[in-house]
Design an enzyme around this catalytic site. Structure first.
Site, short mmCIF file in Angstrom:
data_model
loop_
_atom_site.label_atom_id
_atom_site.label_comp_id
_atom_site.label_asym_id
_atom_site.label_seq_id
_atom_site.Cartn_x
_atom_site.Cartn_y
_atom_site.Cartn_z
N ASP A 44 0.84 -1.20 0.00
CA ASP A 44 0.00 0.00 0.00
C ASP A 44 0.88 1.25 0.00
O ASP A 44 1.57 1.53 0.99
CB ASP A 44 -0.90 -0.02 1.24
N ASP A 45 0.89 1.96 -1.09
CA ASP A 45 1.62 3.23 -1.21
C ASP A 45 3.14 3.05 -1.32
O ASP A 45 3.90 3.95 -0.95
CB ASP A 45 1.32 4.20 -0.05
N CYS A 84 -6.16 4.12 -3.17
CA CYS A 84 -6.39 2.74 -2.72
C CYS A 84 -7.63 2.05 -3.30
O CYS A 84 -7.52 1.02 -3.97
CB CYS A 84 -6.49 2.71 -1.21
N ARG A 88 -7.65 -1.04 -6.10
CA ARG A 88 -7.94 -2.42 -5.71
C ARG A 88 -9.10 -2.99 -6.54
O ARG A 88 -9.09 -4.17 -6.92
CB ARG A 88 -8.26 -2.48 -4.21
N LYS A 141 -5.34 -5.71 3.80
CA LYS A 141 -6.28 -4.59 3.63
C LYS A 141 -7.23 -4.87 2.47
O LYS A 141 -6.79 -5.24 1.37
CB LYS A 141 -5.48 -3.32 3.37
N HIS A 143 -10.62 -2.75 1.64
CA HIS A 143 -10.96 -1.40 1.16
C HIS A 143 -11.84 -1.39 -0.09
O HIS A 143 -11.74 -0.49 -0.93
CB HIS A 143 -9.67 -0.57 0.91
N SER A 166 -8.48 1.59 5.35
CA SER A 166 -7.11 2.05 5.58
C SER A 166 -6.75 2.12 7.06
O SER A 166 -7.61 2.37 7.92
CB SER A 166 -6.91 3.43 4.95
N HIS A 245 1.49 2.30 3.98
CA HIS A 245 0.55 3.42 4.14
C HIS A 245 0.74 3.99 5.54
O HIS A 245 0.83 3.23 6.50
CB HIS A 245 -0.86 2.87 3.95
N ASP A 297 -0.29 -0.68 -4.80
CA ASP A 297 -1.60 -0.18 -5.26
C ASP A 297 -1.53 1.22 -5.86
O ASP A 297 -2.42 1.63 -6.59
CB ASP A 297 -2.62 -0.19 -4.11
N ASN A 298 -0.46 1.95 -5.53
CA ASN A 298 -0.25 3.29 -6.10
C ASN A 298 1.13 3.75 -5.65
O ASN A 298 1.81 3.07 -4.89
CB ASN A 298 -1.34 4.29 -5.67
N LYS A 318 1.43 9.49 -5.34
CA LYS A 318 0.07 9.01 -5.05
C LYS A 318 -0.95 10.14 -5.20
O LYS A 318 -0.71 11.26 -4.74
CB LYS A 318 0.03 8.49 -3.61
MG MG Z 1 -2.60 3.01 -1.44
#
Ligand code: MG
Length: 473
Positions: A44-45, A84, A88, A141, A143, A166, A245, A297-298, A318
């Site tokens: 994540d991130d 996010c 996803r 996660k 989301h 998150s 994240h 994811d980003n 992001k």
């Molecule tokens: Mg993310």
């Protein structure tokens, strides 16, 4: 070959080509045909420049470096959106989030007060693989909606263990300072109780607040346990780490382990996690029949400064539509099946749905448009990639398009903060093969390429059908 239905495809345009008759079940070590297992490790991130193998000078990632050395490093691999929830949705459905209602101009992701989620009529990778009797688990996660009927167990997963949104949501503590400084302070003080985030097993909350200090370790242990439980049948495990994240947390063994500070500690624990999973596959004799994909994811969340990661040579981060927001560090690993090396062809997370379907001998559903392509020919080096375009959405609008080497920005906006949207006419134009940092606007030299990309935009818009917005419910 199993199929979902025989619905007629009503639209053309960006539709992925239906699968040919080639059978793709792989041979395992004892030569018995067996469907391949799939593991997606989704961080994540994580920024494009945050791994040793992608150029970070002081974050140690020996397991990911080895995974890339034994497998394939994909240098031009993208997500469906730079935040996010929509990212996803894109990964799991193989479709741009605009098609599922999972993107919005007013709410960028789902929140604890949201009532929407990934619609039941959307088909996830897990649901598709269930048609071939795969065992399926989502760990980490989610989301994509924290209420039924949007939970992982509603969407084709046999098992779920993780946090439903998150790790910075459900804040219950006073914030010392503004949003950014307080998140950094909570992490540095290890004040994980500041976030009343639930930890769920299937559809039940088993811990609240989730102790985020051990969360990467626990997600890893759950994954290892599921590999061992499922090993005699084909399986798909979607491990979506909630780190890095913000707010950042790591377990005791990784505290102050990295030269790169707390962010480095967190990445090095994720690297340890990857090592545990690879080691388990080898111990169980599953390495030759399991495709493992590591990605994010980003891009990095730059507003959190040293807690927010690093985009390497890419511009932007992001939330935005420059490369740093949507091009992610990606590794494919499948010993004995894919030739190690560096793949520079275009790929996206949306390509995994049709690729897995191809490898598992499943016909793509014929009643909907897909934005992914089967990239197994690129992976196996048996053919060229089909992808020519990447769409960079912000909310419900196309801000930019990559068409082969060129990228045109029609609209730009700061990732966070200033809400001003700037229209570019002519669009900004960059050659990403020559100028990956998007520094040198060449719009004046190539009106013919801009005209071509405008046509791509119009064709794409014609395929978008309005649906109910899930993020605004
Ligand atoms: Mg993310």
């Amino acid at each position: 070959m199993k199929s979902f239905n025989s619905g007629i495809i009503a639209m053309t345009g960006l539709l992925s080509i239906g699968f040919a008759s080639q059978r793709c079940a792989v041979e395992n070590k004892d030569s018995n045909p067996k469907m391949p297992n799939f593991i997606i490790i989704f961080t994540d991130d994580l920024g494009y420049g945050d791994l040793g193998v992608f150029g970070h000078p002081t974050i140690k990632t020996p397991n990911l470096d080895r995974m890339a050395y034994e497998g394939q490093k994909w240098t031009q691999f993208y997500v469906g959106k730079s935040v996010c929830t929509p990212s996803r949705a894109a990964l799991l459905t193989g479709r741009l989030p605009i098609r599922s209602g999972m993107t919005s101009d007013t709410r960028r992701v789902l929140f604890p007060d949201s009532n929407g989620g990934l619609p039941p009529e959307e088909i996830t990778i897990a649901a598709a693989l269930k048609t071939m009797d795969y065992r399926t688990a989502a760990i980490g996660k989610w989301h994509l909606g924290h209420k039924s009927p949007f939970l992982p167990t509603d969407h084709g997963f046999d098992y779920y263990y993780g946090i439903p949104y998150s790790n910075d949501m459900d804040r219950v503590a006073e914030l010392p300072g503004d949003w950014i400084t307080s998140q950094i302070a909570f992490a540095e003080e290890e004040f994980w109780e500041a976030y009343n985030v639930p930890l769920m097993r299937n559809d039940e909350i088993v811990e609240r607040p989730a102790d985020q200090r051990t969360i990467t370790k626990r997600f890893t242990e759950e994954t290892v346990a599921k590999i061992k439980e499922y090993k005699d049948e084909p399986f798909f495990i979607y491990l979506a780490h909630s780190m890095p994240h913000i707010p950042l947390f790591r377990s005791e063994e990784f505290k102050d382990a990295s030269l790169a500070g707390i962010y480095g500690d967190v990445i090095e624990e994720i690297d340890w996690s990857v090592g545990r999973i690879i080691e388990t596959l080898k111990e169980e004799g599953l390495d030759g029949n399991t495709l493992v994909i590591f990605t994010s994811d980003n891009g990095h969340w730059h507003i959190f400064e040293t807690h927010g990661g690093f985009g390497g040579l890419l511009r932007g981060a992001k939330g935005g539509t420059f490369e740093g927001g949507m091009r992610v560090p990606t590794i494919f690993w499948w010993p004995g099946q894919i030739e190690p090396g560096i793949r520079m062809e275009l790929g996206t997370t949306m390509d995994l749905f049709p690729t897995f379907c191809k490898l598992a001998d499943i016909k793509l559903p014929g009643d909907r448009l897909y934005d992914g392509y089967d990239i197994s020919p690129v992976m196996f080096q048996t053919g060229a990639g089909q992808r020519e375009d990447v769409f960079y959405y912000r909310g419900t609008k196309v801000f930019a398009i990559r068409h082969n080497s060129y990228k045109a920005h029609f609209l730009t906006r700061d990732e966070y903060g200033d809400p001003t949207v700037t229209t570019h006419d002519p669009p900004l134009l960059y050659n990403l093969d020559i100028d990956p940092s998007e520094k040198y606007n060449i719009a004046g030299k190539h009106p013919e390429i801009i005209a071509e990309i405008r046509k791509v935009l119009e064709d794409h818009k014609s395929t978008i059908i309005p649906v109910e917005n899930q993020l605004e419910k």
